[in-house]
Structure formats: structure tokens, C-alpha cells
Motif scaffolding. Structure first.
Motif, PDB file in Angstrom:
ATOM      1  N   HIS A 215      22.387  13.864  31.929  1.00  0.00           N
ATOM      2  CA  HIS A 215      20.966  13.215  31.866  1.00  0.00           C
ATOM      3  C   HIS A 215      19.886  14.026  32.718  1.00  0.00           C
ATOM      4  O   HIS A 215      20.691  14.434  33.770  1.00  0.00           O
ATOM      5  CB  HIS A 215      21.382  12.044  31.939  1.00  0.00           C
ATOM      6  CG  HIS A 215      22.390  11.650  33.080  1.00  0.00           C
ATOM      7  ND1 HIS A 215      23.436  11.313  33.813  1.00  0.00           N
ATOM      8  CD2 HIS A 215      21.432  11.562  35.027  1.00  0.00           C
ATOM      9  CE1 HIS A 215      23.559  11.488  35.083  1.00  0.00           C
ATOM     10  NE2 HIS A 215      22.452  11.198  35.097  1.00  0.00           N
TER      11      HIS A 215
ATOM     12  N   ALA B  45      17.399  11.973  34.999  1.00  0.00           N
ATOM     13  CA  ALA B  45      17.143  10.832  35.362  1.00  0.00           C
ATOM     14  C   ALA B  45      15.618  11.397  35.618  1.00  0.00           C
ATOM     15  O   ALA B  45      14.982  11.874  36.664  1.00  0.00           O
ATOM     16  CB  ALA B  45      17.938  10.063  37.515  1.00  0.00           C
TER      17      ALA B  45
ATOM     18  N   GLU C 119      18.159   9.116  31.938  1.00  0.00           N
ATOM     19  CA  GLU C 119      18.211   8.057  33.132  1.00  0.00           C
ATOM     20  C   GLU C 119      17.076   7.423  33.463  1.00  0.00           C
ATOM     21  O   GLU C 119      16.671   8.171  34.194  1.00  0.00           O
ATOM     22  CB  GLU C 119      19.157   8.175  34.152  1.00  0.00           C
ATOM     23  CG  GLU C 119      19.720   7.506  35.087  1.00  0.00           C
ATOM     24  CD  GLU C 119      21.273   8.283  35.417  1.00  0.00           C
ATOM     25  OE1 GLU C 119      21.511   7.810  36.118  1.00  0.00           O
ATOM     26  OE2 GLU C 119      20.300   9.427  36.802  1.00  0.00           O
TER      27      GLU C 119
ATOM     28  N   GLU D  39      23.139  16.380  40.184  1.00  0.00           N
ATOM     29  CA  GLU D  39      24.071  15.627  40.097  1.00  0.00           C
ATOM     30  C   GLU D  39      25.653  15.979  39.689  1.00  0.00           C
ATOM     31  O   GLU D  39      25.186  16.786  38.283  1.00  0.00           O
ATOM     32  CB  GLU D  39      23.983  13.763  39.691  1.00  0.00           C
ATOM     33  CG  GLU D  39      25.079  13.215  39.594  1.00  0.00           C
ATOM     34  CD  GLU D  39      24.483  12.275  39.121  1.00  0.00           C
ATOM     35  OE1 GLU D  39      23.863  11.886  38.438  1.00  0.00           O
ATOM     36  OE2 GLU D  39      25.422  10.371  38.674  1.00  0.00           O
TER      37      GLU D  39
END
Ligand code: CO
Length: 134
Positions: free
Chosen positions: A7, A9, A54, A130
Motif C-alpha cells: 500500500h 499511505a 491507506e 514500511e
């Protein structure tokens, strides 16, 4: 080592408004809100088929997103998340190579119920990365 882009974000000052924009203007498939007090955020995901966006809203006074929004009040891209097959092996390789893992260096359970780590943005071209266990 890194695999799929799980994803991207985006920090947002108003989650409900951002969800409405993604749903109504962009025609996106937007999830329900998840409240994650242990991460200091409320989140919703937009499923784009090949990956997800996200949407992150701060939750609580010491949310990690609050400082970001203080600098960028309109919101902005906050981090990108790659999947890895073996998070422990990835962490060992990164620290051996001099990259810094944020916090105490140990995985936490992320928004998808899987272990995640965050890498210092100064080590990766100004981008907060991440890593999520596949
Ligand atoms: Co994330």
C-alpha cells in the motif's frame, strides 16, 4: 528481498472527507474505518486492484501522524509499504547494511494483523518505508 507494493499511505486531516472524495469523486472501493489506538491512527483502505491506498488520520494527542500534519496541514504521502517473505531476515540484512529500523527495532502488528517494521526515511531517499510480513 522486497516484493509486492502492499500500500501507499496518505496522511489526511479529515478521514471521512478523504473517504468520501475517494469513493464519490474517484469512484474507489473504500473499506470501513479501522481504529488502531496502539498505532495512534484511524485508517481506511482504497482497493485499487494491484495495490491499496491507506488513508491515515491521527488518533490521540501523541499520534505519529499529528507531527506530519502540523508540517503539511492539507495532508500528503506518508509512507509506502512493501511485502517481504521473511521479516526477521529482512531486518537482519538491513541492520547489517547500516539501515535504521524505527522504534525498538522489533516488529509490531500492523493494520492487516501482520508484523510490520518501519525504516528510517533518512536512509531511504526521504521516504518512510514500511515492511510487512507476506
Ligand atoms: Co502502512
Amino acid at each position: 528481498m522486497i516484493g509486492r507494493l502492499n500500500h501507499i499511505a496518505i496522511a489526511v486531516p479529515d478521514l471521512a472527507a478523504a473517504m468520501a472524495r475517494y469513493r464519490d469523486l474517484l469512484g474507489g472501493r473504500v473499506s470501513a474505518v479501522q481504529v488502531l489506538p496502539e498505532h495512534g491512527v484511524s485508517v481506511a483502505f482504497v482497493d485499487t486492484g494491484n495495490t491499496k491506498v491507506e488513508l491515515l488520520e491521527p488518533l490521540g494527542a501523541d499520534s505519529p501522524i499529528a507531527a506530519f500534519l502540523a508540517k503539511s496541514p492539507n495532508g500528503g504521502m506518508h509512507h509506502i509499504c512493501y511485502e517481504v517473505a521473511d521479516l526477521a531476515a529482512a531486518a537482519a540484512r538491513l541492520t547489517a547494511g547500516g539501515a535504521r529500523i524505527l522504534g525498538d527495532g522489533r516488529p509490531r502488528i500492523g493494520a492487516h494483523g501482520k508484523p510490520v517494521l518501519f525504516l528510517h526515511p533518512k536512509d531511504f531517499d526521504g521516504t518512510l518505508i514500511e515492511l510487512e510480513q507476506e
